[in-house]
Design a protein around this motif. Sequence first.
Motif, mmCIF file in Angstrom:
data_model
loop_
_atom_site.group_PDB
_atom_site.id
_atom_site.type_symbol
_atom_site.label_atom_id
_atom_site.label_comp_id
_atom_site.label_asym_id
_atom_site.label_seq_id
_atom_site.Cartn_x
_atom_site.Cartn_y
_atom_site.Cartn_z
ATOM 1 N N GLU A 70 0.705 -1.259 -0.050
ATOM 2 C CA GLU A 70 -0.208 0.038 -0.023
ATOM 3 C C GLU A 70 0.854 1.139 -0.080
ATOM 4 O O GLU A 70 0.591 2.235 -0.696
ATOM 5 C CB GLU A 70 -0.954 -0.127 1.251
ATOM 6 C CG GLU A 70 -2.072 -1.029 1.178
ATOM 7 C CD GLU A 70 -2.779 -0.737 -0.090
ATOM 8 O OE1 GLU A 70 -3.348 0.504 -0.185
ATOM 9 O OE2 GLU A 70 -3.191 -1.819 -0.795
ATOM 10 N N GLY A 71 1.960 1.281 0.582
ATOM 11 C CA GLY A 71 2.779 2.357 0.815
ATOM 12 C C GLY A 71 3.575 2.336 -0.509
ATOM 13 O O GLY A 71 3.742 3.527 -0.931
ATOM 14 N N HIS A 72 3.868 1.494 -1.225
ATOM 15 C CA HIS A 72 4.497 1.712 -2.739
ATOM 16 C C HIS A 72 3.402 2.260 -3.624
ATOM 17 O O HIS A 72 3.821 3.041 -4.364
ATOM 18 C CB HIS A 72 5.081 0.483 -3.107
ATOM 19 C CG HIS A 72 6.229 0.020 -2.802
ATOM 20 N ND1 HIS A 72 7.503 0.520 -3.812
ATOM 21 C CD2 HIS A 72 6.961 -0.428 -1.558
ATOM 22 C CE1 HIS A 72 8.438 0.297 -2.997
ATOM 23 N NE2 HIS A 72 8.309 -0.478 -1.881
ATOM 24 N N LYS A 73 2.064 2.028 -3.406
ATOM 25 C CA LYS A 73 1.230 2.717 -4.285
ATOM 26 C C LYS A 73 1.313 4.196 -4.072
ATOM 27 O O LYS A 73 1.154 5.061 -5.081
ATOM 28 C CB LYS A 73 -0.423 2.173 -3.900
ATOM 29 C CG LYS A 73 -0.475 0.867 -4.266
ATOM 30 C CD LYS A 73 -1.916 0.346 -3.903
ATOM 31 C CE LYS A 73 -2.022 -1.079 -4.230
ATOM 32 N NZ LYS A 73 -3.498 -1.596 -3.737
ATOM 33 N N ILE A 74 1.198 4.860 -2.952
ATOM 34 C CA ILE A 74 1.440 6.140 -2.704
ATOM 35 C C ILE A 74 2.901 6.621 -3.191
ATOM 36 O O ILE A 74 2.825 7.728 -3.826
ATOM 37 C CB ILE A 74 1.390 6.351 -1.143
ATOM 38 C CG1 ILE A 74 0.000 6.020 -0.783
ATOM 39 C CG2 ILE A 74 1.605 7.918 -0.799
ATOM 40 C CD1 ILE A 74 -0.119 6.029 0.983
ATOM 41 N N VAL A 75 3.932 6.104 -3.143
ATOM 42 C CA VAL A 75 5.136 6.285 -3.663
ATOM 43 C C VAL A 75 5.169 6.170 -5.163
ATOM 44 O O VAL A 75 5.577 7.507 -5.943
ATOM 45 C CB VAL A 75 6.138 5.339 -3.283
ATOM 46 C CG1 VAL A 75 7.606 5.522 -3.826
ATOM 47 C CG2 VAL A 75 6.628 5.431 -1.547
#
Length: 226
Positions: free
Chosen positions: A209-214
Amino acid sequence: MRMLLIFCYFSLLLLGNSCGESSEKTTNANTIDTTDSTEVVNTNKKSILFFGDSLTAGLGLDTNEAFPAIIQNKIDSLNLPYQVINAGLSGETTAGGKNRISWIFNQKVDIFVLELGANDGLRGIPITETKQNLQAMIDFAKEKNKDVEIVLTGMQIPPNMGQDYTNEFKNIFPELAFKNNIKLVPFLLDNVGGIPELNQPDGIHPTAEGHKIVAENVWTVLREVL
């Protein structure tokens, strides 16, 4: 509170990347995985090279969950003629990146996304050295392809090394972007760093999920180049 969380996030990362050990010999989730995730590009498409450290490599995740792969999905959904190359290497410093960039550029690179520097800052490497290494990589990319588009991703560190060093480190990226007239992602981990639910149990590497924001942070700038 937000800044405190970010401070804790990077403090953990600093502990996981000890200056006294070779970053190419450790393999636990907090430090280095030397597996080179560089992918082969389809020569029928223009190439986007993501050149970075564990954040680009997607340490702790499947390759298709890392932000370069998410960006590839966006590109495919828009039917754009680009293929992403993930050349992330966990634990990489700017010195390491400068040493391996020549063979990465054995093929033509149309867009060069440079995501390096965080490990330098966390280890207290002199600002001038980090800046010179990043500039050398920018120069190399331009020498290999005078028409290459370059995107530099900004990074920030906690004030472990003192506030002056912290500020100077943060300023490396906008200064280089301005000097070289290249695109800048102001802070790669914006809205991710220091947020527990968006990071893996080690508190260091973003979750899927964090990588989606990145990916969104990068895409906001990259889409202007495509």
